[in-house]
Design a protein around this motif. Structure first.
Motif, mmCIF file in Angstrom:
data_model
loop_
_atom_site.group_PDB
_atom_site.id
_atom_site.type_symbol
_atom_site.label_atom_id
_atom_site.label_comp_id
_atom_site.label_asym_id
_atom_site.label_seq_id
_atom_site.Cartn_x
_atom_site.Cartn_y
_atom_site.Cartn_z
ATOM 1 N N GLU A 161 -7.354 -4.046 0.777
ATOM 2 C CA GLU A 161 -8.304 -3.068 0.258
ATOM 3 C C GLU A 161 -9.298 -3.747 -0.682
ATOM 4 O O GLU A 161 -10.500 -3.476 -0.636
ATOM 5 C CB GLU A 161 -7.551 -1.963 -0.477
ATOM 6 N N CYS A 162 -8.816 -4.656 -1.508
ATOM 7 C CA CYS A 162 -9.682 -5.389 -2.430
ATOM 8 C C CYS A 162 -10.687 -6.255 -1.654
ATOM 9 O O CYS A 162 -11.873 -6.290 -1.993
ATOM 10 C CB CYS A 162 -8.837 -6.251 -3.360
ATOM 11 N N ASP B 281 -13.168 -3.771 -0.134
ATOM 12 C CA ASP B 281 -14.016 -3.144 -1.152
ATOM 13 C C ASP B 281 -15.073 -4.094 -1.698
ATOM 14 O O ASP B 281 -16.114 -3.664 -2.177
ATOM 15 C CB ASP B 281 -13.172 -2.626 -2.322
ATOM 16 N N TRP C 30 -9.533 5.986 4.359
ATOM 17 C CA TRP C 30 -10.800 5.331 4.021
ATOM 18 C C TRP C 30 -11.552 4.937 5.291
ATOM 19 O O TRP C 30 -12.755 5.142 5.389
ATOM 20 C CB TRP C 30 -10.566 4.114 3.139
#
Length: 137
Positions: free
Chosen positions: A26-27, A30, A125
């Protein structure tokens, strides 16, 4: 570039079993990073990663033998100069011409409760992002 030790990440599917690895994915997502190491670097797992924020900035990635007593393979790569860099097809949006009412209406038509029901954060997401990009067109 570094050894990130997330043995459960499948980079091809952008998926992981463990919570900490999913947070790492996710990092990466993102922060709009691309992971360019394609082959396993230690016992079938891709642990030694090359992360970049520009497509075509890193190239000629090759895995070599191990160094000394290490059980990791060495990763060799080139940072490409501007002359060899692949041009990105990145488009920017002109927000002055945007029809935000239509945008809001298009996203408002989606039954979000059903679309996201039973999904985890990562899947939710990706679904949201897909609808957002579709409405943007």
């Amino acid at each position: 570039m570094g050894d990130f030790n997330h043995t459960d990440i499948c980079w091809r599917d952008n998926a992981a079993e463990h919570k900490q690895s999913r947070k790492f994915l996710e990092c990466v997502d993102d922060n709009f990073l691309l992971q360019v190491t394609e082959e396993p670097t230690r016992r079938g797992a891709t642990l030694d990663l090359i992360l970049t924020n520009k497509e075509g900035l890193v190239g000629d990635v090759k895995l070599k033998g191990s160094l000394g007593c290490s059980d990791h393979r060495m990763v060799e790569f080139r940072v490409l100069r501007a002359a060899r860099r692949v041009r990105s097809k990145l488009t920017t949006l002109d927000f002055r011409r945007a029809d935000f009412g239509l945008f809001r209406d298009l996203l408002g038509r989606i039954p979000w409760d059903k679309a996201l029901e039973g999904r985890g954060a990562q899947d939710s997401w990706l679904i949201f992002k897909g609808h957002l990009l579709q409405a943007q067109e």
